[in-house]
Write an enzyme that holds these catalytic residues in place. Structure first.
Site, PDB file in Angstrom:
ATOM      1  N   LYS A 191      -1.322 -17.167  -0.295  1.00 17.67           N
ATOM      2  CA  LYS A 191      -2.497 -16.495   0.252  1.00 17.67           C
ATOM      3  C   LYS A 191      -2.511 -15.059  -0.267  1.00 17.67           C
ATOM      4  O   LYS A 191      -1.766 -14.208   0.196  1.00 17.67           O
ATOM      5  CB  LYS A 191      -2.500 -16.473   1.784  1.00 17.67           C
ATOM      6  CG  LYS A 191      -3.896 -16.082   2.332  1.00 17.67           C
ATOM      7  CD  LYS A 191      -3.873 -15.227   3.560  1.00 17.67           C
ATOM      8  CE  LYS A 191      -3.653 -13.776   3.293  1.00 17.67           C
ATOM      9  NZ  LYS A 191      -4.843 -13.053   2.740  1.00 17.67           N
ATOM     10  N   GLY A 244       4.066  -6.586   2.442  1.00 21.75           N
ATOM     11  CA  GLY A 244       3.036  -5.795   3.102  1.00 21.75           C
ATOM     12  C   GLY A 244       3.658  -4.756   3.999  1.00 21.75           C
ATOM     13  O   GLY A 244       4.816  -4.363   3.819  1.00 21.75           O
ATOM     14  N   SER A 245       2.908  -4.330   4.987  1.00 13.40           N
ATOM     15  CA  SER A 245       3.369  -3.259   5.866  1.00 13.40           C
ATOM     16  C   SER A 245       4.446  -3.759   6.820  1.00 13.40           C
ATOM     17  O   SER A 245       4.521  -4.948   7.142  1.00 13.40           O
ATOM     18  CB  SER A 245       2.202  -2.700   6.670  1.00 13.40           C
ATOM     19  OG  SER A 245       1.781  -3.624   7.655  1.00 13.40           O
ATOM     20  N   THR A 246       5.265  -2.820   7.301  1.00 15.17           N
ATOM     21  CA  THR A 246       6.311  -3.163   8.264  1.00 15.17           C
ATOM     22  C   THR A 246       5.706  -3.659   9.572  1.00 15.17           C
ATOM     23  O   THR A 246       6.236  -4.579  10.202  1.00 15.17           O
ATOM     24  CB  THR A 246       7.216  -1.948   8.505  1.00 15.17           C
ATOM     25  OG1 THR A 246       7.902  -1.645   7.278  1.00 15.17           O
ATOM     26  CG2 THR A 246       8.245  -2.211   9.588  1.00 15.17           C
ATOM     27  N   VAL A 248       2.870  -5.379  10.066  1.00 12.55           N
ATOM     28  CA  VAL A 248       2.469  -6.784   9.922  1.00 12.55           C
ATOM     29  C   VAL A 248       3.703  -7.662   9.737  1.00 12.55           C
ATOM     30  O   VAL A 248       3.762  -8.783  10.260  1.00 12.55           O
ATOM     31  CB  VAL A 248       1.480  -6.959   8.757  1.00 12.55           C
ATOM     32  CG1 VAL A 248       1.124  -8.430   8.568  1.00 12.55           C
ATOM     33  CG2 VAL A 248       0.215  -6.144   9.010  1.00 12.55           C
ATOM     34  N   GLY A 249       4.708  -7.151   9.027  1.00 11.30           N
ATOM     35  CA  GLY A 249       5.952  -7.905   8.860  1.00 11.30           C
ATOM     36  C   GLY A 249       6.597  -8.243  10.183  1.00 11.30           C
ATOM     37  O   GLY A 249       7.138  -9.339  10.377  1.00 11.30           O
ATOM     38  N   GLU A 267       9.278  -8.059   2.077  1.00 13.77           N
ATOM     39  CA  GLU A 267       9.322  -6.756   1.397  1.00 13.77           C
ATOM     40  C   GLU A 267       8.254  -5.894   2.045  1.00 13.77           C
ATOM     41  O   GLU A 267       7.053  -6.144   1.896  1.00 13.77           O
ATOM     42  CB  GLU A 267       9.088  -6.876  -0.108  1.00 13.77           C
ATOM     43  CG  GLU A 267       9.281  -5.531  -0.798  1.00 13.77           C
ATOM     44  CD  GLU A 267       9.258  -5.594  -2.315  1.00 13.77           C
ATOM     45  OE1 GLU A 267       9.095  -4.536  -2.943  1.00 13.77           O
ATOM     46  OE2 GLU A 267       9.413  -6.706  -2.869  1.00 13.77           O
ATOM     47  N   CYS A 301       4.748   0.428  -2.843  1.00 13.80           N
ATOM     48  CA  CYS A 301       5.769   0.470  -1.788  1.00 13.80           C
ATOM     49  C   CYS A 301       7.003   1.242  -2.219  1.00 13.80           C
ATOM     50  O   CYS A 301       7.751   1.735  -1.375  1.00 13.80           O
ATOM     51  CB  CYS A 301       6.138  -0.939  -1.339  1.00 13.80           C
ATOM     52  SG  CYS A 301       6.675  -2.024  -2.674  1.00 13.80           S
ATOM     53  N   GLU A 399       4.413   6.124   6.093  1.00 17.97           N
ATOM     54  CA  GLU A 399       4.052   5.662   4.752  1.00 17.97           C
ATOM     55  C   GLU A 399       2.547   5.875   4.565  1.00 17.97           C
ATOM     56  O   GLU A 399       1.740   5.217   5.216  1.00 17.97           O
ATOM     57  CB  GLU A 399       4.406   4.188   4.557  1.00 17.97           C
ATOM     58  CG  GLU A 399       4.125   3.708   3.144  1.00 17.97           C
ATOM     59  CD  GLU A 399       4.446   2.237   2.934  1.00 17.97           C
ATOM     60  OE1 GLU A 399       4.877   1.891   1.826  1.00 17.97           O
ATOM     61  OE2 GLU A 399       4.268   1.453   3.876  1.00 17.97           O
TER      62      GLU A 399
END
Length: 503
Positions: A191, A244-246, A248-249, A267, A301, A399
Site C-alpha cells: 500500500k 512513516g511517522s513514529t 502512526v507506527g 522505520e 527520515c 521531527e
C-alpha cells in the site's frame, strides 16, 4: 492498444496533456476501480495521475491472491538462483524504464528530476544486491549434539508480507524492501501513499515482465486510515513492514497486537545529529550539513536536522553553512539544474512553515532562509538555519520533515555525545573530525542505526537500514534485510535406533 500500454508512451519531458490513469495491481494484472483519486503535481498545480481508491474488499482479495501464491510454492518453492534470475531481469527492465519512472516520481512527489534518476539507479542496485542475497540465504547446522542426533537451523519465508510505504521516497523506499522480501521467498501486498502511488503500480508491470509469478506482488491503493489500518489488522498478513511517522507506527503496533501478533518491521521518525569538531575539514562539513538538511527538501527520515558544532569554530562554521545554503538552486523539479523541488503536500508545507514560526517565537535566530519561495506556482521553502537553539525548543525536539536546521554548540566530546543522544529517536547520525579516536568514540557512543564519518547519506543496499529507540524495529536491505522476512526453524534428526522410554 490497451489504455495502460498507450500511457507508457508518454513523452518524458514537460507536463502530461492529460492525467495518466491507473488500475490497481493484483494477481499478475491490472484491476479496475469504481473511484479514482486525482493527484495534482505539487510543483505545477496540474493533475498528473488518477489512482484507484480501493476498498477493504479489494485488500482482502489482494491478500488472498498473495496467500494462494505463497501456498502453491510458485515462488517460495524456487531455488535461490531462480529467484535471483527474476530480480536481475527486473533490474534490467528498470534500466530501460529509468527515465519514465523518474518522471512520474517528479510529477507526484515534487523532487528534482536529477535526484529522481539517481534514486532509480539506487533501486536498480537494490534488485542486484537482492539477487545475490537470494542465492546466499542459508541456515546453519549443529554437529555437536552427539552421535545420535544431528541439528539443522532452517530459514523459511515468513509468508504474506504487508508493505506500507510513504510519500517522500515512493520508489526508493519500495525498492529498499521489495527485492529483499522477494529474495526470502515471501509474497506481498503493498500500500503506497495515496499521493505517490504511480511508480509502485508500475513496478507490478515490471516484475510481471521479469517473470515473477502472479499473486506474488500486489498493490492496493488508498488511504492509510482505510487500507493501511485494515492491512495492519488483517489476520492473514504474516508480517507488516511500515515506514512513516513514529505516531502512526505506534498505532500499527497496537493493530498488529490486537489481530494476529504479526511480525513487524518499522522505520519511523528521526531527529538526526551532525556533530562537527574543530579539527574537521570545515568546508566539507558545511557542504555535508547543507546537503543533509536540504536533500529531498528535508523530507527525509535521515535528514541531519540538528547541527552540533564545536564552540571554537561555531561562528565560522555557521557562516560557511549559510553560504552553502544560499547557493542551493530552488526551482521547478523538471529543470535539470534544480537541487530543491516542491514540498510534496499542502499539509506538510503548512507544518514546516509553522515550525519556522515556532522557532522564531521561542527565541532562536534565523541566519538564512525561513520563508516560502514564490515561484508562481507550487509550494517551495528556502533552506533555513536557526542558531541559538536550546534543547527545550520545538525545533530542537520535533521531527519537522523539512529543510530546517537547528544549530547547537558544545565544549567537550562528552557534551557533544550527550546532545546527540538527547532525543527519543535514533535513526541516523554523522560526525566530522580528522581525529580517528574522536570519530570512533562518537560513532560508538551515539545511539543510531546508521552512522556516517566525514560523509552523510552515503552507502549502498549492501548495508542494513534501521533505527534505535523510537525510530523503529528491525533492519531492511542487504543480507539482514532478507533474514528479517524469514522465520528460524530448528530441525532435529535422530540417527540410528531410538533409546526407548517405555521398556
Amino acid at each position: 492498444m490497451r489504455k495502460q500500454d498507450m500511457d507508457k508512451r508518454v513523452t518524458i519531458s514537460g507536463l502530461p496533456e492529460t492525467p495518466r490513469e491507473f488500475g490497481f495491481w493484483m494477481d499478475g494484472g491490472w484491476q479496475g476501480a469504481r473511484t479514482l483519486y486525482e493527484r495534482i503535481s505539487p510543483a505545477h498545480g496540474v493533475p498528473v495521475t488518477r489512482i484507484p481508491v480501493c476498498t477493504v474488499d479489494d485488500l482482502n482479495a489482494a491478500v488472498a491472491a498473495a496467500r494462494r501464491a505463497f501456498e502453491d510454492r510458485s515462488w517460495a518453492g524456487l531455488s535461490g538462483a531462480d529467484r535471483a534470475g527474476v530480480l536481475l531481469r527486473a533490474a534490467d527492465i528498470l534500466r530501460q524504464r529509468r527515465d519514465e519512472i523518474a518522471y512520474w516520481e517528479v510529477l507526484e512527489n515534487g523532487k528534482p528530476i536529477a535526484q529522481a534518476r539517481g534514486e532509480i539507479d539506487h533501486c536498480i542496485a537494490c534488485f542486484e544486491v537482492g539477487a545475490g542475497a537470494a542465492r546466499m540465504l542459508h541456515g546453519d547446522s549443529f554437529n555437536s549434539l552427539g552421535d545420535g542426533l544431528f541439528g539443522m537451523v532452517l530459514r523459511e519465508p515468513v509468508g504474506v508480507v504487508g508493505l506500507i510505504t510513504p510519500w517522500n521516497f515512493p520508489f526508493l523506499i519500495l525498492c529498499e524492501r521489495v527485492p529483499f522480501i522477494l529474495a526470502s521467498g515471501c509474497t506481498m501486498v503493498v500500500k503506497p501513499s495515496e499521493v505517490t502511488s504511480a511508480t509502485t503500480l508500475i513496478l507490478g508491470e515490471i516484475l510481471a515482465e521479469a517473470g515473477l509469478p502472479k499473486g506474488v506482488y500486489n498493490v492496493v491503493t488508498g488511504s492509510g486510515r482505510t487500507i493501511g489500518q485494515a492491512m495492519a489488522e488483517h489476520p492473514d498478513v504474516d508480517m507488516l513492514s511500515f515506514t512513516g511517522s513514529t505516531g502512526v507506527g505506534r498505532s500499527v503496533v497496537h493493530a498488529a497486537a490486537d489481530s494476529n501478533f504479526k511480525k513487524l518491521g518499522l522505520e519511523l521518525g528521526g531527529k538526526n545529529p551532525i556533530v562537527v569538531f574543530a579539527d574537521a575539514d570545515l568546508e566539507d562539513a558545511a557542504d555535508g550539513a547543507a546537503f543533509g538538511i536540504s536533500f529531498n527538501t528535508g523530507q527525509c527520515c535521515v535528514s541531519s536536522s540538528r547541527l552540533i558544532v564545536d564552540r571554537r569554530v561555531a561562528d565560522e562554521f555557521e557562516a560557511l553553512v549559510v553560504a552553502k545554503m544560499q547557493k542551493i538552486v530552488v526551482g521547478d523539479p523538471l529543470d535539470e539544474a534544480t537541487q530543491i523541488g516542491a514540498i510534496t503536500t499542502d499539509a506538510q508545507n503548512a507544518t514546516i512553515l509553522s515550525y519556522i514560526e515556532k522557532g522564531k517565537a521561542e527565541g532562536a535566530k534565523i541566519l538564512t532562509g525561513g520563508a516560502a519561495a514564490d515561484l508562481g506556482r507550487g509550494s517551495y521553502i528556502t533552506p533555513t538555519l536557526f542558531t541559538g537553539v536550546t534543547r527545550d525548543m520545538s525545533i530542537a525536539r520535533d521531527e519537522i520533515f523539512g529543510p530546517v536546521l537547528s544549530s547547537f554548540r558544545f565544549d567537550t566530546t562528552d557534551e557533544a555525545i550527550a546532545l546527540a543522544n538527547d532525543t527519543v529517536y535514533g535513526l541516523a547520525a554523522s560526525v566530522w573530525s580528522k581525529n580517528i579516536d574522536t570519530a570512533l568514540t562518537v560513532s560508538r557512543r551515539v545511539r543510531a542505526g546508521r552512522f556516517w564519518v566525514n560523509c552523510i547519506m552515503a552507502g549502498g543496499p549492501e548495508m542494513p537500514l534501521g533505527g534505535f529507540k523510537q525510530s523503529g524495529w528491525g533492519r531492511e536491505a542487504g543480507t539482514y534485510g532478507v533474514e528479517e522476512y524469514t522465520q528460524v526453524k530448528s530441525v532435529h534428526v535422530e540417527i540410528g535406533k531410538r533409546n526407548h522410554w517405555i521398556k
